[in-house]
Motif scaffolding. Structure first.
Motif, PDB file in Angstrom:
ATOM      1  N   PRO A 122      45.277  39.394  27.081  1.00  0.00           N
ATOM      2  CA  PRO A 122      44.710  38.533  27.930  1.00  0.00           C
ATOM      3  C   PRO A 122      43.934  37.640  26.729  1.00  0.00           C
ATOM      4  CG  PRO A 122      44.115  40.639  28.454  1.00  0.00           C
ATOM      5  CD  PRO A 122      45.200  40.590  27.331  1.00  0.00           C
ATOM      6  N   GLY A 123      43.900  36.476  27.183  1.00  0.00           N
ATOM      7  CA  GLY A 123      43.092  35.541  26.157  1.00  0.00           C
ATOM      8  C   GLY A 123      44.041  34.534  25.677  1.00  0.00           C
ATOM      9  N   GLN A 124      45.415  35.002  25.335  1.00  0.00           N
ATOM     10  CA  GLN A 124      46.351  34.113  24.626  1.00  0.00           C
ATOM     11  C   GLN A 124      47.069  33.442  25.779  1.00  0.00           C
ATOM     12  OE1 GLN A 124      49.040  36.603  22.258  1.00  0.00           O
ATOM     13  NE2 GLN A 124      47.189  36.678  20.468  1.00  0.00           N
TER      14      GLN A 124
ATOM     15  N   GLY B  91      39.840  43.275  24.517  1.00  0.00           N
ATOM     16  CA  GLY B  91      40.642  42.242  23.982  1.00  0.00           C
ATOM     17  C   GLY B  91      40.396  41.841  22.441  1.00  0.00           C
ATOM     18  N   ASP B  92      40.882  40.572  22.193  1.00  0.00           N
ATOM     19  CA  ASP B  92      40.751  40.104  20.725  1.00  0.00           C
ATOM     20  C   ASP B  92      39.041  39.671  20.413  1.00  0.00           C
ATOM     21  OD1 ASP B  92      43.053  40.882  19.979  1.00  0.00           O
ATOM     22  OD2 ASP B  92      43.949  38.639  20.443  1.00  0.00           O
TER      23      ASP B  92
ATOM     24  N   GLU C 225      35.046  42.820  24.583  1.00  0.00           N
ATOM     25  CA  GLU C 225      35.086  43.419  26.020  1.00  0.00           C
ATOM     26  C   GLU C 225      34.396  42.704  27.143  1.00  0.00           C
ATOM     27  OE1 GLU C 225      33.338  47.351  25.783  1.00  0.00           O
ATOM     28  OE2 GLU C 225      35.231  48.147  24.819  1.00  0.00           O
ATOM     29  N   GLU C 226      35.161  42.226  28.023  1.00  0.00           N
ATOM     30  CA  GLU C 226      34.791  41.725  29.084  1.00  0.00           C
ATOM     31  C   GLU C 226      35.092  42.283  30.529  1.00  0.00           C
ATOM     32  OE1 GLU C 226      36.578  37.724  29.175  1.00  0.00           O
ATOM     33  OE2 GLU C 226      35.615  37.455  27.078  1.00  0.00           O
ATOM     34  N   PRO C 227      34.244  42.265  31.595  1.00  0.00           N
ATOM     35  CA  PRO C 227      34.396  42.780  32.889  1.00  0.00           C
ATOM     36  C   PRO C 227      35.604  42.059  33.545  1.00  0.00           C
ATOM     37  CG  PRO C 227      32.487  41.864  32.931  1.00  0.00           C
ATOM     38  CD  PRO C 227      32.671  41.733  31.504  1.00  0.00           C
TER      39      PRO C 227
END
Length: 175
Positions: free
Chosen positions: A41-43, A118-119, A122-124
């Motif tokens: 996630p995020g990439q 993730g990098d 932490e996120e909900p």
């Protein structure tokens, strides 16, 4: 002779259940088929979702846009909110029953937000993101006395906020 009976039985079974076996084997093969690794996630996301804009930022952006409409002139804008931005998070819920399954005596429910590591930390996990709901808009502008300008401004504000035209007021400013 014994071998011949076994071959005939096997042939009969294959004729009866061969198609089912082929479908089953194809399903297993698809489950085992290698897939490309998923990106973390995020990439791959070119832009992160921007957090809630403040009402003042929204008003300023709309004021800037509305002032470019032909005949509007100087603009002052006020928006009122019915509700602010809402986010619904994914929940991991667990129910526990005591007593008989058909008619439980008591139950408890435990629920917590699902957290994604993730990098970036932490996120909900967000399931639904609902923007703010506007209650009304007041536009005071130099060209507010002109019917065409009023209509154009009303349509623009309605398009940007989702308000119906009866909740948008456009008036001419003092000279």
């Amino acid at each position: 002779m014994e071998q011949d009976k076994k071959t005939k039985r096997l042939g009969a079974l294959w004729g009866k259940y061969g198609f089912v076996l082929l479908v089953l084997l194809a399903g297993v093969a698809l489950l085992l088929w290698p897939t490309e690794p998923k990106e973390p996630p995020g990439q791959g996301q070119t832009e992160t979702v921007r957090e809630a804009e403040s009402l003042a930022e929204t008003e300023e952006r709309m004021r800037s846009i509305l002032s470019e409409i032909d005949g509007v002139g100087q603009v002052r804008l006020m928006l009122t909110l019915e509700s602010t931005r809402e986010r619904e998070f994914m929940q991991d819920t667990e129910l526990s029953y005591s007593g008989a399954t058909a008619a439980p005596d008591d139950y408890t429910r435990r629920s917590e937000a699902v957290i994604l590591s993730g990098d970036d930390g932490e996120e909900p996990v967000v399931v639904r993101n609902v923007g703010p709901t506007y209650r009304g808009a007041l536009v005071v502008c130099t060209g507010g006395g002109n019917a065409e300008v009023k209509l154009a401004v009303t349509q623009a504000v309605a398009a940007l906020t989702g308000l119906s035209s009866d909740r948008i007021t456009v008036v001419k400013c003092q000279s």
